[in-house]
Scaffold this motif. Structure first.
Motif, short mmCIF file in Angstrom:
data_model
loop_
_atom_site.label_atom_id
_atom_site.label_comp_id
_atom_site.label_asym_id
_atom_site.label_seq_id
_atom_site.Cartn_x
_atom_site.Cartn_y
_atom_site.Cartn_z
N GLU A 1 11.38 12.48 -8.81
CA GLU A 1 11.10 13.92 -8.75
C GLU A 1 10.55 14.31 -7.38
O GLU A 1 10.93 15.35 -6.81
CB GLU A 1 10.11 14.30 -9.85
N LEU A 2 9.67 13.50 -6.83
CA LEU A 2 9.10 13.79 -5.52
C LEU A 2 10.16 13.78 -4.42
O LEU A 2 10.17 14.64 -3.54
CB LEU A 2 7.99 12.78 -5.20
N ILE A 3 11.06 12.81 -4.48
CA ILE A 3 12.14 12.73 -3.49
C ILE A 3 13.04 13.96 -3.56
O ILE A 3 13.52 14.47 -2.54
CB ILE A 3 12.96 11.44 -3.70
N SER A 4 13.25 14.48 -4.78
CA SER A 4 14.12 15.65 -4.95
C SER A 4 13.41 16.98 -4.69
O SER A 4 14.00 18.04 -4.84
CB SER A 4 14.71 15.66 -6.37
N GLY A 5 12.12 16.90 -4.33
CA GLY A 5 11.39 18.11 -4.00
C GLY A 5 10.55 18.68 -5.12
O GLY A 5 9.96 19.76 -4.98
N GLN A 6 10.48 17.97 -6.24
CA GLN A 6 9.67 18.44 -7.36
C GLN A 6 8.25 17.85 -7.28
O GLN A 6 7.94 17.09 -6.37
CB GLN A 6 10.34 18.06 -8.68
N SER A 7 7.42 18.19 -8.25
CA SER A 7 6.03 17.75 -8.25
C SER A 7 5.83 16.60 -9.23
O SER A 7 5.26 16.78 -10.31
CB SER A 7 5.10 18.93 -8.61
N GLY A 8 6.29 15.42 -8.88
CA GLY A 8 6.12 14.25 -9.73
C GLY A 8 4.67 13.82 -9.80
O GLY A 8 3.93 13.91 -8.81
N PRO B 1 0.83 -1.21 0.00
CA PRO B 1 0.00 0.00 0.00
C PRO B 1 0.87 1.27 0.00
O PRO B 1 1.85 1.36 0.74
CB PRO B 1 -0.80 -0.11 1.31
N VAL B 2 0.50 2.23 -0.83
CA VAL B 2 1.21 3.51 -0.88
C VAL B 2 0.18 4.64 -0.97
O VAL B 2 -0.97 4.41 -1.33
CB VAL B 2 2.18 3.60 -2.09
N ASP B 3 0.64 5.86 -0.67
CA ASP B 3 -0.23 7.01 -0.82
C ASP B 3 -0.05 7.59 -2.23
O ASP B 3 0.62 6.98 -3.08
CB ASP B 3 0.02 8.06 0.27
N ILE B 4 -0.64 8.76 -2.49
CA ILE B 4 -0.56 9.34 -3.83
C ILE B 4 0.84 9.81 -4.20
O ILE B 4 1.11 10.13 -5.35
CB ILE B 4 -1.56 10.50 -4.02
#
Length: 375
Positions: free
Chosen positions: A333-340, A296-299
Motif C-alpha cells: 500500500e505504501l509503494i502504491s501511494g496509500q497509507s499502509g 534496519p528500516v524506518d516506519i
C-alpha cells in the motif's frame, strides 16, 4: 531484460502476501523464491506441517486415552505414522499450490531461483547455472529466517534435528530431548510425546516460554508435566554427539555446577531462528545489518536505499507469519501511494500445545534510530 514495478525476494507469508497486494493495486509484480515451492518456512517446514501433526497427534491421544469419559470406548487404537505424515504432506501441498493459483489469478510473475540485489534497481536470479537479471522500480526483501544453530552441536536432521527434521521422523523415538522451552520446542515435543516418546525439555532460563507472562508459563509447565513431558530448567547443553545408537548429551546448570550425561534417540535443537540474509547482496547497495543480522528500516519499511524495503523476519519484531503478512500488505500500500500501517500493539502470539496459550501486546523498542516499533 524484464522490468517490474515491484520485485519481491522471498515467497513466504510476508512475500507472497506483499506480491498479491501489490498486483491487486495495479503494480506489475514478480516474486522470486528459491525453495521451488511458495509459502516459505511457514507453509513448507514450519507453522502448517507442525499444526497438521499437532492436530493428528491430539486425535490419536484422544482416541487412545480420553474418549471413555464421554462414553466412547475404543480398543486396539494403533498409530500409523506413515499415513499421518502423508496427510501432513497433502495439507502442505494443497496450500502451496493454492498460492500458485493466486499468483496466476493476479498475474504475478513467479520466478524460481535465488534472488540477489546487484544494484538499487536490479536483481539477479540464480537458478543452477542460469543467471537472469531483472529491473525493479521497487524491491521488497522478504527472505524470512532460518534455524539458529547451537555452537558445537552439528545438526544432521537424523539424530540431531532442527524443527525441519522433527517434522519428518521415520519412527517415534523412545526418548527425545528438546533444547529450548519456546513455542517450537514445546509444540514439537507435544507431538512426539503424544505419539509415545519420552520427552524432556532442557531450557537455559528458569521458566519455559520466557517471553510469556510468568504465571501463564507456570500453568503451562504444570499442564504439560501432567501430560508426561519432563523439564530441566536453568540448564544448558554443553555438548551433543551423535552415535550409532543415538545421541550422547552433556548438560550443566546455567549458572555453573556439576555436569551430567545422558542419552537419547533424538535431540531436537529449538533455540530460535535468525534472519536469512545470506547471498542477498545487501553489501552491493551498502545496506548494513544490525547486531542480530536484521535489516534496519524506518516506519515505512524502507531501508537506507529509498526504493528497497524489508519486512517479516529480516526486520525487528516477533518472527510470526501473521506479522509478516500485515507488513506485506502495508508495504504494498505504501509503494502504491496509500497509507499502509501495522498496529504492533495488537499482534497475537499463540503456542498450539494443550492447552493453547496466547498473548497480545508487549514492549516498545527503538531500532537504531530508524523508527519505533511496538508489540
Amino acid at each position: 531484460m524484464q522490468e517490474f514495478d515491484v520485485v519481491v525476494i522471498g515467497g513466504g507469508p510476508g512475500g507472497y502476501v506483499a506480491a498479491i497486494k501489490a498486483a491487486q493495486l495495479g503494480l506489475k509484480t514478480a516474486c522470486i523464491e528459491k525453495r521451488g515451492a511458495l509459502g516459505g518456512t511457514c507453509l513448507n517446514v514450519g507453522c502448517i506441517p507442525s499444526k497438521a501433526l499437532l492436530n493428528s497427534s491430539e486425535k490419536y491421544i484422544e482416541a487412545k486415552s480420553h474418549l471413555e469419559h464421554y462414553g466412547v470406548k475404543c480398543s486396539g487404537v494403533k498409530l500409523d505414522l506413515e499415513t499421518m505424515m502423508s496427510n501432513k504432506g497433502k495439507v502442505v501441498s494443497d496450500l502451496t499450490k493454492g498460492i500458485e493459483g493466486l499468483f496466476k489469478k493476479n498475474k504475478i510473475s513467479y520466478i524460481k531461483g535465488l534472488g540477489k540485489i546487484i544494484e538499487a534497481e536490479k536483481v539477479a536470479v540464480v537458478n543452477g547455472d542460469k543467471i537472469e537479471e531483472i529491473k525493479a522500480k521497487n524491491i521488497i526483501i522478504a527472505t524470512g529466517s532460518e534455524v539458529m544453530d547451537l555452537k558445537g552441536i552439528e545438526i544432521d536432521e537424523d539424530k540431531i534435528v532442527s524443527s525441519t527434521g522433527a517434522l519428518s521422523l521415520k519412527k517415534v523415538p523412545k526418548k527425545m530431548v528438546v533444547i529450548g522451552g519456546g513455542y517450537i520446542g514445546l509444540e514439537m515435543g507435544s507431538v512426539w510425546q503424544r505419539l509415545g516418546a519420552d520427552v524432556e525439555v532442557v531450557e537455559y532460563l528458569d521458566q519455559i516460554v520466557p517471553a510469556m507472562d510468568v504465571e501463564i508459563a507456570r500453568h503451562l509447565h504444570k499442564n504439560l508435566s501432567s501430560q508426561g513431558m519432563k523439564f530441566k530448567l536453568g540448564t544448558k547443553v554443553v555438548s551433543a554427539i551423535a552415535t550409532k545408537s543415538g545421541v550422547e548429551i552433556e548438560t550443566e546448570p546455567s549458572k555453573g555446577g556439576k555436569k551430567e550425561k545422558q542419552k537419547c534417540d533424538v535431540l531436537l535443537v529449538a533455540i530460535g531462528r535468525k534472519p536469512y540474509t545470506e547471498n542477498l547482496g545487501c553489501e552491493n547497495v551498502e545496506i548494513e545489518l544490525d547486531e542480530r543480522g536484521r535489516i534496519p528500516v524506518d516506519i515505512y519499511f524502507r531501508t537506507k536505499v529509498k526504493n528497497i524495503y524489508a519486512i517479516g523476519d529480516v526486520i525487528i519484531g516477533p518472527m510470526l507469519a501473521h506479522k509478516a503478512e500485515e507488513e506485506g500488505v502495508a508495504v504494498a500500500e505504501l509503494i502504491s501511494g496509500q497509507s499502509g500501517h501495522v498496529n504492533y500493539k495488537t499482534i497475537p502470539s499463540v503456542i498450539y500445545t494443550y492447552p493453547e496459550v496466547a498473548s497480545v501486546g508487549g514492549r516498545r523498542i527503538k531500532s537504531r534510530g530508524y523508527g519505533i516499533f511496538c508489540w
